[in-house]
Every structure is written in C-alpha cells, then in structure tokens.
Design a protein around this motif. Sequence first.
Motif, PDB file in Angstrom:
ATOM      1  N   LEU A 169       0.569  -0.784   0.048  1.00 59.03           N
ATOM      2  CA  LEU A 169      -0.264  -0.089   0.598  1.00 59.03           C
ATOM      3  C   LEU A 169       1.026   1.155   0.187  1.00 59.03           C
ATOM      4  O   LEU A 169       1.422   1.149   0.354  1.00 59.03           O
ATOM      5  N   PRO A 170       0.839   2.575  -0.390  1.00 58.70           N
ATOM      6  CA  PRO A 170       1.681   3.512  -0.565  1.00 58.70           C
ATOM      7  C   PRO A 170       1.464   3.831   0.720  1.00 58.70           C
ATOM      8  O   PRO A 170       0.101   4.199   1.050  1.00 58.70           O
ATOM      9  N   GLY A 171       1.968   4.392   0.669  1.00 58.09           N
ATOM     10  CA  GLY A 171       2.492   4.933   2.636  1.00 58.09           C
ATOM     11  C   GLY A 171       3.793   6.133   2.856  1.00 58.09           C
ATOM     12  O   GLY A 171       4.361   6.503   1.237  1.00 58.09           O
ATOM     13  N   LEU A 172       4.883   6.384   3.887  1.00 58.74           N
ATOM     14  CA  LEU A 172       5.196   7.040   3.798  1.00 58.74           C
ATOM     15  C   LEU A 172       6.758   7.036   3.193  1.00 58.74           C
ATOM     16  O   LEU A 172       7.504   5.296   2.953  1.00 58.74           O
ATOM     17  N   GLY A 173       7.016   7.563   2.548  1.00 61.59           N
ATOM     18  CA  GLY A 173       8.410   7.325   1.212  1.00 61.59           C
ATOM     19  C   GLY A 173       8.201   5.602   0.025  1.00 61.59           C
ATOM     20  O   GLY A 173       8.715   5.619  -0.875  1.00 61.59           O
ATOM     21  N   LEU A 174       6.677   5.388  -0.011  1.00 60.48           N
ATOM     22  CA  LEU A 174       6.267   4.512  -1.143  1.00 60.48           C
ATOM     23  C   LEU A 174       7.495   3.344  -0.902  1.00 60.48           C
ATOM     24  O   LEU A 174       6.761   2.925  -1.989  1.00 60.48           O
ATOM     25  N   VAL A 175       7.502   3.567   0.069  1.00 58.86           N
ATOM     26  CA  VAL A 175       8.518   1.979   0.607  1.00 58.86           C
ATOM     27  C   VAL A 175       7.862   0.727   0.024  1.00 58.86           C
ATOM     28  O   VAL A 175       8.251   0.034  -0.051  1.00 58.86           O
ATOM     29  N   LEU A 216       2.376 -13.682  -2.332  1.00 61.04           N
ATOM     30  CA  LEU A 216       1.643 -13.189  -3.031  1.00 61.04           C
ATOM     31  C   LEU A 216       1.565 -11.840  -2.472  1.00 61.04           C
ATOM     32  O   LEU A 216       3.148 -11.409  -1.445  1.00 61.04           O
ATOM     33  N   VAL A 217       1.754 -10.899  -3.779  1.00 66.30           N
ATOM     34  CA  VAL A 217       1.725  -9.871  -3.604  1.00 66.30           C
ATOM     35  C   VAL A 217       0.243  -8.295  -3.374  1.00 66.30           C
ATOM     36  O   VAL A 217      -0.298  -9.055  -4.628  1.00 66.30           O
ATOM     37  N   LEU A 218       0.400  -7.730  -2.384  1.00 62.45           N
ATOM     38  CA  LEU A 218      -0.877  -7.246  -2.088  1.00 62.45           C
ATOM     39  C   LEU A 218      -0.529  -5.756  -3.336  1.00 62.45           C
ATOM     40  O   LEU A 218       0.600  -4.228  -2.637  1.00 62.45           O
ATOM     41  N   GLN A 219      -0.803  -5.636  -4.103  1.00 63.97           N
ATOM     42  CA  GLN A 219      -0.538  -4.434  -5.060  1.00 63.97           C
ATOM     43  C   GLN A 219      -1.752  -3.341  -5.568  1.00 63.97           C
ATOM     44  O   GLN A 219      -3.008  -3.466  -5.490  1.00 63.97           O
ATOM     45  N   SER A 220      -1.139  -1.391  -5.086  1.00 61.52           N
ATOM     46  CA  SER A 220      -1.957  -0.979  -5.049  1.00 61.52           C
ATOM     47  C   SER A 220      -1.532   0.033  -5.802  1.00 61.52           C
ATOM     48  O   SER A 220      -0.981   0.571  -5.525  1.00 61.52           O
ATOM     49  N   ASP A 221      -2.481   0.521  -6.940  1.00 62.97           N
ATOM     50  CA  ASP A 221      -2.349   2.297  -7.605  1.00 62.97           C
ATOM     51  C   ASP A 221      -2.872   3.093  -6.848  1.00 62.97           C
ATOM     52  O   ASP A 221      -2.263   4.639  -7.237  1.00 62.97           O
ATOM     53  N   ILE A 222      -3.646   2.537  -5.615  1.00 62.26           N
ATOM     54  CA  ILE A 222      -3.910   4.185  -5.017  1.00 62.26           C
ATOM     55  C   ILE A 222      -3.837   4.219  -3.542  1.00 62.26           C
ATOM     56  O   ILE A 222      -3.427   2.930  -2.806  1.00 62.26           O
ATOM     57  N   PRO A 223      -4.358   4.868  -2.510  1.00 63.60           N
ATOM     58  CA  PRO A 223      -4.110   5.221  -1.494  1.00 63.60           C
ATOM     59  C   PRO A 223      -5.253   4.762  -1.023  1.00 63.60           C
ATOM     60  O   PRO A 223      -7.054   4.487  -1.314  1.00 63.60           O
TER      61      PRO A 223
END
Length: 246
Positions: free
Chosen positions: A21-27, A80-87
Amino acid sequence: MAHIAVHSDVELDAPAMVEGLPGLGLVGKIAADHLVSSLDLEYYAAVHCDGIPQVSVYQADSSDLLPPVRLYVNDDGTLLVLQSDIPVSPQVAGGFAECITSWVVENDVTPLYISGLPSEKDADVPDLYGVATGDGNALLDEAGIVPPAEGGLVSGPTGALLAEAGEQGVTSVGLIAEASKQFPDPEAARSVLEYGVEPLADVEVDTDDLVDQAEEIREARERLAERMQQAEGDESSQAQPLRMFQ
C-alpha cells in the motif's frame, strides 16, 4: 459486498504475502511493484474491500482494465504480493483490514506488512526493523531482523492491518524501514526486499536496477506522493516515534 475475487488457477501453498500500500516514502509500493515486475508474477485476484475507491486502472500497451488493488502470485503459490495503485482511506481502514485479514486466515497466508519510518539520514542502506503479531517474532529472529531502537506506532491502513492481525492472533510481520519523509525512497524499498522479504519469504530478488533507476522511480511516483501528502497528511501509513505524541 467486500470480497476477494480469484482469477487464477494457481493453488496457494501457505504463502507469504508482501503488502504494497502507498505510505511514507512509498516504500511498500515500490517494493511490491518491483516484486511483481522482476519475478514476473501472475495476476491472482481482485481485492474488493471497504475503503477502496470504485475506479478502474489501465496499464501501458494494454486495453484491459484492472481493479486498483490486486493480488499477484508466483508459479508455486508460495508468494503473494498485494499491489495497490491508489491509497486506501484511513477513515475506513478498519473495514479494509478486516476484509484482508479474514481472507489471510482462510487461506493460511503469512502477511508481511511494510511501513516507512521518517528519517533525516542519508544512508546508502537504510536501517530495517521488525515488529510482529502471533508467532511472527520467531520469523524475525530466524531472519536476523532486529526490533526498533525506540518505541513508536504504525498509522494508516498498514497500522490497521497490523492491529487487526494482533486482535485475531494472526502471525504477521511488520517491516519498518527508515525512509525519506518527502520523496519516494527506492533505497528503503531495497532494504525491505533484501533484508526482509528475501529471508522471510524465501525468495531471491534482483534489486541492482532498483537503485540504479532511482530517479526514474521518483518521477513516476511523484504525483502519487503529492496526492498522499495533500489528501491525508500525517494519516498515511507510516511508523512514528512515540515521542512525537508526548
């Protein structure tokens, strides 16, 4: 109705799940995107949980529409990878966390949640720390990941996911990487992948080009980072020292 719709024939085999999920630093976002592309993972499922806006995503050179939050899987069903293009909106993160955690429990998944810790350091290899729920401490010890040097909290949707895992007694790991407060941080994502995901998920990931292409990554993610700062400010997913609240 909140649910996860599977679109793949791959059978899961007690997989680790890397949250992006997008977060600080988009880490987490950068780490998840790199895993999907570098390991050529297969689209596994659409995530339809509370807190996810009703939008559709399209990718370069394809007319196919995708949901904004998706799961990808490797060939043997162990990653598995949880990929998100939005917050995900922090205001409804609780419902999102319940949806994800219920599915994690049903499918014997061990989640690896990722958060950035604001740092002023300019280190080539940002420090990485680990926190855990359930039996996750044993996983951290085996991987040689140390606990944070000082107390803190994880906020936003990632914090909600960790809190829900703790409430349900789910074995999960939180990977906290020191990261830039203002810009996308591929160096922090590399630390997460090399020193966290690789030993915990038993995978090998080529990260050489991740930092080589740091400037390209920053440009591609800059607009999303600005949206995160403008929309939610301090409510995005991040780890924070407790002294900030004392």
